[in-house]
Motif scaffolding. Structure first.
Motif, PDB file in Angstrom:
ATOM      1  N   GLY A 182      15.179 -21.464 -62.384  1.00  0.00           N
ATOM      2  CA  GLY A 182      14.376 -20.461 -63.058  1.00  0.00           C
ATOM      3  C   GLY A 182      14.354 -19.113 -62.374  1.00  0.00           C
ATOM      4  N   THR A 183      15.004 -18.965 -61.227  1.00  0.00           N
ATOM      5  CA  THR A 183      15.044 -17.672 -60.555  1.00  0.00           C
ATOM      6  C   THR A 183      16.485 -17.221 -60.432  1.00  0.00           C
ATOM      7  N   ALA A 184      16.677 -15.935 -60.505  1.00  0.00           N
ATOM      8  CA  ALA A 184      18.016 -15.363 -60.381  1.00  0.00           C
ATOM      9  C   ALA A 184      18.214 -14.828 -58.970  1.00  0.00           C
ATOM     10  N   LEU A 185      19.436 -14.824 -58.522  1.00  0.00           N
ATOM     11  CA  LEU A 185      19.760 -14.235 -57.227  1.00  0.00           C
ATOM     12  C   LEU A 185      19.660 -12.728 -57.338  1.00  0.00           C
ATOM     13  N   LEU A 186      19.248 -12.088 -56.262  1.00  0.00           N
ATOM     14  CA  LEU A 186      19.148 -10.637 -56.246  1.00  0.00           C
ATOM     15  C   LEU A 186      20.437 -10.043 -55.710  1.00  0.00           C
ATOM     16  N   ARG A 187      20.896  -9.019 -56.372  1.00  0.00           N
ATOM     17  CA  ARG A 187      22.104  -8.338 -55.914  1.00  0.00           C
ATOM     18  C   ARG A 187      21.794  -7.545 -54.656  1.00  0.00           C
ATOM     19  N   THR A 188      22.787  -7.426 -53.802  1.00  0.00           N
ATOM     20  CA  THR A 188      22.622  -6.686 -52.561  1.00  0.00           C
ATOM     21  C   THR A 188      23.033  -5.231 -52.763  1.00  0.00           C
ATOM     22  N   SER A 189      22.482  -4.361 -51.959  1.00  0.00           N
ATOM     23  CA  SER A 189      22.820  -2.943 -52.047  1.00  0.00           C
ATOM     24  C   SER A 189      23.831  -2.585 -50.964  1.00  0.00           C
ATOM     25  N   ASP A 190      24.399  -1.402 -51.094  1.00  0.00           N
ATOM     26  CA  ASP A 190      25.330  -0.920 -50.070  1.00  0.00           C
ATOM     27  C   ASP A 190      24.621  -0.764 -48.721  1.00  0.00           C
ATOM     28  N   ALA A 191      23.368  -0.327 -48.752  1.00  0.00           N
ATOM     29  CA  ALA A 191      22.620  -0.145 -47.504  1.00  0.00           C
ATOM     30  C   ALA A 191      22.395  -1.487 -46.801  1.00  0.00           C
ATOM     31  N   GLU A 192      22.111  -2.531 -47.561  1.00  0.00           N
ATOM     32  CA  GLU A 192      21.920  -3.849 -46.958  1.00  0.00           C
ATOM     33  C   GLU A 192      23.226  -4.370 -46.370  1.00  0.00           C
ATOM     34  N   ARG A 193      24.320  -4.166 -47.086  1.00  0.00           N
ATOM     35  CA  ARG A 193      25.628  -4.580 -46.555  1.00  0.00           C
ATOM     36  C   ARG A 193      25.941  -3.831 -45.274  1.00  0.00           C
ATOM     37  N   GLU A 194      25.662  -2.539 -45.270  1.00  0.00           N
ATOM     38  CA  GLU A 194      25.959  -1.718 -44.094  1.00  0.00           C
ATOM     39  C   GLU A 194      25.083  -2.108 -42.901  1.00  0.00           C
TER      40      GLU A 194
ATOM     41  N   GLU B 168      36.168 -11.480 -39.836  1.00  0.00           N
ATOM     42  CA  GLU B 168      35.927 -12.363 -40.987  1.00  0.00           C
ATOM     43  C   GLU B 168      34.529 -12.146 -41.547  1.00  0.00           C
ATOM     44  N   ARG B 169      33.566 -12.050 -40.664  1.00  0.00           N
ATOM     45  CA  ARG B 169      32.194 -11.843 -41.111  1.00  0.00           C
ATOM     46  C   ARG B 169      32.008 -10.463 -41.728  1.00  0.00           C
ATOM     47  N   LEU B 170      32.663  -9.459 -41.152  1.00  0.00           N
ATOM     48  CA  LEU B 170      32.586  -8.118 -41.742  1.00  0.00           C
ATOM     49  C   LEU B 170      33.178  -8.102 -43.144  1.00  0.00           C
ATOM     50  N   THR B 171      34.308  -8.775 -43.315  1.00  0.00           N
ATOM     51  CA  THR B 171      34.933  -8.859 -44.638  1.00  0.00           C
ATOM     52  C   THR B 171      33.999  -9.551 -45.622  1.00  0.00           C
ATOM     53  N   ALA B 172      33.373 -10.641 -45.162  1.00  0.00           N
ATOM     54  CA  ALA B 172      32.434 -11.363 -46.029  1.00  0.00           C
ATOM     55  C   ALA B 172      31.203 -10.509 -46.351  1.00  0.00           C
ATOM     56  N   ALA B 173      30.754  -9.709 -45.389  1.00  0.00           N
ATOM     57  CA  ALA B 173      29.586  -8.858 -45.631  1.00  0.00           C
ATOM     58  C   ALA B 173      29.884  -7.807 -46.687  1.00  0.00           C
ATOM     59  N   TYR B 174      31.033  -7.165 -46.573  1.00  0.00           N
ATOM     60  CA  TYR B 174      31.375  -6.129 -47.548  1.00  0.00           C
ATOM     61  C   TYR B 174      31.741  -6.717 -48.907  1.00  0.00           C
ATOM     62  N   ALA B 175      32.158  -7.972 -48.936  1.00  0.00           N
ATOM     63  CA  ALA B 175      32.514  -8.610 -50.203  1.00  0.00           C
ATOM     64  C   ALA B 175      31.320  -9.284 -50.873  1.00  0.00           C
TER      65      ALA B 175
END
Length: 146
Positions: A9-21, A43-50
């Protein structure tokens, strides 16, 4: 279209560019500190930006002390910001001390009453110097998002 959610019943929240950064800065600081090697960090940086959702960012820093925030606080930029903030805080305390002392002189009171508010201001300055930058968890929680 609603993505698969971990709680029905809950949706995932999209992340912002600021949160990724922010997560990327934490990962870079952890790599500079030696907690992550170059390949794992990349690898983690790639996953964060993706990442598309906030839930995808949390596991990237979960195994770092304090979620990597401690390493981020030790970067030269964070230390310089803390010094600037502490300098501004000290100047406000000195200005308040001058104004309160001037009011005491004008009032002609026998007891140096500015010592009471100044003690609280100095205690706040000492805590600021000890703990560094202001964080919402140090307050009463009015600014903390739940």
């Amino acid at each position: 279209m609603q993505p698969h959610a971990s709680v029905p019943g809950t949706a995932l929240l999209r992340t912002s560019d600021a949160e990724r950064e922010t997560v990327a800065e934490i990962l870079r600081a952890a790599m500079a500190e030696g907690r992550l090697d170059l390949t794992e960090g990349e690898e983690r940086l790639t996953a964060a930006y993706a990442s598309r959702y906030r839930d995808e960012l949390a596991p990237l820093t979960a195994d770092l002390p304090d979620g990597g925030r401690r390493a981020l606080a030790r970067t030269p930029q964070a230390r310089a910001a803390t010094r600037r903030s502490l300098g501004r805080h000290a100047s406000v305390v000195l200005i308040a001390a001058g104004v309160l002392t001037a009011l005491w002189i004008v009032s002609g009171a026998d007891f140096f009453w500015p010592v009471i508010p100044l003690s609280f201001l100095v205690i706040g300055l000492i805590k600021h110097a000890r703990y560094g930058r202001w964080h919402p968890e140090y307050s009463f929680g009015h600014w903390v998002r739940h």
